[in-house]
Design a protein around this motif. Structure first.
Motif, PDB file in Angstrom:
ATOM      1  N   ARG A 397       0.840  -1.205   0.000  1.00 30.24           N
ATOM      2  CA  ARG A 397       0.000   0.000   0.000  1.00 30.24           C
ATOM      3  C   ARG A 397       0.873   1.252   0.000  1.00 30.24           C
ATOM      4  N   GLY A 398       2.083   1.109  -0.489  1.00 28.28           N
ATOM      5  CA  GLY A 398       2.964   2.264  -0.635  1.00 28.28           C
ATOM      6  C   GLY A 398       3.881   2.522   0.543  1.00 28.28           C
ATOM      7  N   ASN A 399       3.775   1.670   1.592  1.00 30.94           N
ATOM      8  CA  ASN A 399       4.634   1.879   2.755  1.00 30.94           C
ATOM      9  C   ASN A 399       5.806   0.906   2.766  1.00 30.94           C
ATOM     10  N   ALA A 400       6.920   1.403   3.272  1.00 27.90           N
ATOM     11  CA  ALA A 400       8.103   0.582   3.468  1.00 27.90           C
ATOM     12  C   ALA A 400       8.356   0.462   4.966  1.00 27.90           C
ATOM     13  N   PHE A 401       8.954  -0.651   5.363  1.00 26.14           N
ATOM     14  CA  PHE A 401       9.273  -0.895   6.775  1.00 26.14           C
ATOM     15  C   PHE A 401      10.749  -1.225   6.838  1.00 26.14           C
ATOM     16  N   THR A 402      11.510  -0.389   7.521  1.00 27.61           N
ATOM     17  CA  THR A 402      12.959  -0.569   7.543  1.00 27.61           C
ATOM     18  C   THR A 402      13.421  -0.839   8.972  1.00 27.61           C
ATOM     19  N   THR A 403      14.321  -1.824   9.117  1.00 26.67           N
ATOM     20  CA  THR A 403      14.882  -2.092  10.444  1.00 26.67           C
ATOM     21  C   THR A 403      15.983  -1.085  10.734  1.00 26.67           C
ATOM     22  N   LEU A 404      16.005  -0.620  11.975  1.00 29.75           N
ATOM     23  CA  LEU A 404      17.061   0.268  12.450  1.00 29.75           C
ATOM     24  C   LEU A 404      17.826  -0.497  13.520  1.00 29.75           C
ATOM     25  N   PHE A 405      18.973  -1.012  13.137  1.00 32.18           N
ATOM     26  CA  PHE A 405      19.731  -1.879  14.035  1.00 32.18           C
ATOM     27  C   PHE A 405      20.130  -1.157  15.311  1.00 32.18           C
ATOM     28  N   LEU A 406      20.659   0.063  15.176  1.00 32.20           N
ATOM     29  CA  LEU A 406      21.165   0.764  16.353  1.00 32.20           C
ATOM     30  C   LEU A 406      20.039   1.327  17.205  1.00 32.20           C
ATOM     31  N   ASP A 407      18.979   1.777  16.574  1.00 32.44           N
ATOM     32  CA  ASP A 407      17.844   2.319  17.315  1.00 32.44           C
ATOM     33  C   ASP A 407      16.936   1.233  17.872  1.00 32.44           C
ATOM     34  N   SER A 408      17.140  -0.027  17.485  1.00 34.74           N
ATOM     35  CA  SER A 408      16.253  -1.115  17.882  1.00 34.74           C
ATOM     36  C   SER A 408      14.799  -0.788  17.552  1.00 34.74           C
TER      37      SER A 408
END
Ligand code: K7E
Ligand code: CUA
Ligand code: CA
Length: 634
Positions: A397-408
């Motif tokens: 639906r146009g959204n991306a989900f990105t992991t942030l390793f340092l920010d958890s």
């Protein structure tokens, strides 16, 4: 960077928005040793974490999960099948390492797939499986195959999804540390081939080419190869030499492009050298042009290998209209490249830059047409997401989900809004939501995310550290797979499950994509046993034995010390799950034979005595009685 600004000493700095760019500075070199683990200090206690509502992912006893998850096992060398959203592990496949339960690496048949030394023992007993991806037809999974790479020994394995067993392993020549892998999604030229026909793998570790003792200490002469394997035959098709290394791999839905992110365009041999540039790259491969070059003989070979190698280095690819490769600059030591399900973009995460870089594939093709000045013009957005972005999934639906390793954290962001913001639209709302995960996420994937049928239901996050989330089990903790409901605007953490270290990557597909077999077909095995018997040729003895619960076809058989024995077992049972085990004490033999399947082992009978061959897989009320006597005469 002053001492106080060192987030390793002062973790609350990580929350300070003005400092979020700190990883993007050259000062990072000073953080090299400890820098990448700073985020650990910022982990939240479970009670502070976002409320967990377990009911949402709960699958009642007796109910089936709606999704299959196919998980890699990292340095366990395995692949695992999970049910999603329950997170229950349903099956484990040895793939790159022996597994006595299934007989993987113990039978002649599995050894043939895995590869052996001249003495018949396994070539390798270790593996490092990183990335799993499925085969495609018409832009979505066809449920036929999955492929997984072995980083340590540069192998690519194919898993047949109808039986969920590995059926072929390719040893990729001339390379070390193959990492990213992705099947293509259709043929770049033939419109009738709207399905996977090739599998691509990128080489992470640059070495001398060939790596035969030359150029040992001159990294400037090392090189990396991008490899193409035929998806059906699993034979090598070609390789393409690039500048810099390759990390993850992605392919376009039109079949025209494949790409790898590169974190070491510096060609550094030491960590600090690999971080000296502000930009590395995402290197694109023009598949059709590469294959034309191979056809026209514009290639070389390396060492003993006969695989054609084309030149994809910058120097040889200056004219975009003839170029085989296009290097798009991406900040900084990027990790992960993911294709959006609308087919338009590849997204590279910055890792040491807090950004994700959105590359427009139509513009990459324009560059190849000579219509753009610089490869960097293909970048249409570069939103700032947070610290240590690694991998990206999509909800369709146009959204991306990105992991942030340092920010958890997982950050949900709107791709089109990011593109507007990049063009200067200050009102564009890029970040939609943030969710704390526990802890230090690496890979991420959503249900059907890697297909045009991305359905935006479940998001799984592979957290590299579980710390306080489970009963402590000593110094090593399990990893934590967290499952997030992404049907709404806000992400909702609904479930978590400990997993044996350490899965790297996974895909999630609706269960209707996979049609599994209940039993094998006797005719699939040319060596199927029709009649129980012992045949001798000199000191080579073949024992043909059937199994049918609760009996082995031979109650006993006699052989002589020094014989080379091949035991062939066919399971005549026709009921699914009626599997038998063949275990021989003191001979290191233990494998299973599934209904209507045939397997064999070859061993030396060097110890006179009586050995009870027993069934090691519970099959029947008389399972314990299911035995045969191997009598070795002196
Ligand atoms: Cu896919 Cu772990 Cu090999 Cu990223 S890698 S985290
Ligand atoms: Cu056959 Cu247990
Ligand atoms: Ca770099």
């Amino acid at each position: 960077m002053s001492k106080d600004n060192n987030p390793n000493k002062n973790p609350e700095l990580l929350q300070d928005a003005d400092r979020r760019k700190f990883l993007n500075t050259a000062a990072l070199a000073g953080l090299a040793g400890a820098g990448l683990s700073v985020g650990l200090a910022g982990c939240k206690k479970p009670e502070e974490a976002v409320a967990v509502k377990a009911a949402d992912a709960h699958i009642e006893p007796g109910q089936l999960d709606p999704y299959y998850g196919i998980w890699s096992g990292g340095h366990s060398g395995e692949v695992r099948i999970l049910g999603i959203p329950s997170g229950r592990q349903i099956k484990k496949l040895g793939v790159f390492v022996p597994d006595a339960m299934s007989g993987w690496g113990i039978t002649n048949e599995s050894k043939k797939i895995m590869g052996t030394k001249p003495d018949g023992s396994l070539l390798y007993t270790t593996g490092d499986s990183h990335h799993v991806h499925g085969s495609y037809a018409n832009g979505t999974y066809d449920g036929k195959y999955a492929w997984v790479n072995d980083k340590i020994h540069s192998r690519v394995a194919r898993i047949r999804l109808d039986v969920m067993e590995c059926d072929k392993i390719t040893h990729v020549p001339n390379v070390q540390g193959i990492h990213g892998i992705f099947p293509d999604k259709r043929d770049p030229v033939d419109p009738n081939l709207n399905r996977t026909t090739r599998v691509f793998v990128g080489m992470e570790f640059h070495t001398p080419l060939p790596n035969d003792g030359r150029d040992l200490d001159d990294p400037s002469k090392y090189g990396c190869l991008f490899s193409c394997i035929d998806a059906e035959t699993m034979e090598m098709r070609w390789q393409c030499r690039v500048d810099g290394n390759m990390d993850l791999t992605a392919t376009s839905f039109d079949g025209k492009l494949a790409a790898c992110n590169q974190y070491n365009t510096e060609n550094g041999a030491h960590l600090e050298d690999m971080m000296s540039l502000e930009h590395d790259a995402c290197v694109f491969f023009h598949v059709e042009r590469i294959e034309r070059a191979v056809k026209e003989g514009r290639f070389t070979t390396i060492g003993d290998s006969k695989v054609p190698v084309v030149d994809g280095r910058k120097e040889a690819n200056k004219d975009p209209r003839a170029a085989l490769t296009c290097y798009v600059p991406v900040p900084k030591n990027p990790h992960g490249v993911n294709a959006s399900p609308d087919g338009k973009y590849f997204i590279c995460s910055g890792k040491l830059s807090p950004t994700a870089t959105v590359i427009d594939l139509a513009l990459v093709l324009k560059w190849y047409n000579g219509d753009l000045k610089e490869p960097r013009e293909t970048v249409v957005a570069e939103p700032e997401l947070g610290l240590g972005p690694l991998h990206t999934a999509f909800d369709g639906r146009g959204n991306a989900f990105t992991t942030l390793f340092l920010d958890s954290q997982v950050v949900k962001w709107d791709v089109e809004a990011a593109i507007k913001a990049f063009k200067g639209d200050k009102a564009a709302k890029v970040v939609v939501d943030r969710l704390d995960v526990h802890y230090q996420p690496g890979h991420i994937n959503a249900s059907m995310s890697e297909t045009m049928e991305a359905d935006g239901k479940w998001l799984c996050v592979g957290c590299k550290f579980s710390k306080d989330r489970f009963l402590p089990v000593g110094p090593l903790h399990p990893e934590n797979e967290q499952i997030i409901d992404i049907t709404g605007e806000k992400m909702k953490l609904v479930h978590e499950a400990p997993v044996h270290p350490e899965p790297h990557d996974f895909i999630i597909m609706t269960r209707d994509k996979i049609k599994t077999r209940q039993i094998y077909d006797l005719d699939e095995f040319p060596n199927a046993v029709k009649e129980d018997r012992v045949e001798r040729k000199g000191n080579k003895v073949t024992v043909y034995m059937t199994s049918q619960a609760p009996n082995f076809g031979l109650r006993e058989f006699k052989i002589k010390r020094g014989d080379e024995v091949t035991l062939v077992v066919t399971n005549l049972d026709k009921v699914e799950d009626l599997t038998h085990g063949i275990a021989i004490p003191k001979h290191d033999i233990n494998f299973i034979v599934n209904p209507q399947e045939t397997k064999s082992v070859t061993f030396k009978a060097d110890k006179p005595g009586v050995y009870w061959i027993y069934c090691s897989h519970f099959c029947h009320a008389l399972h314990l009685e299911m035995r045969s006597r191997m009598i070795v005469e002196r």
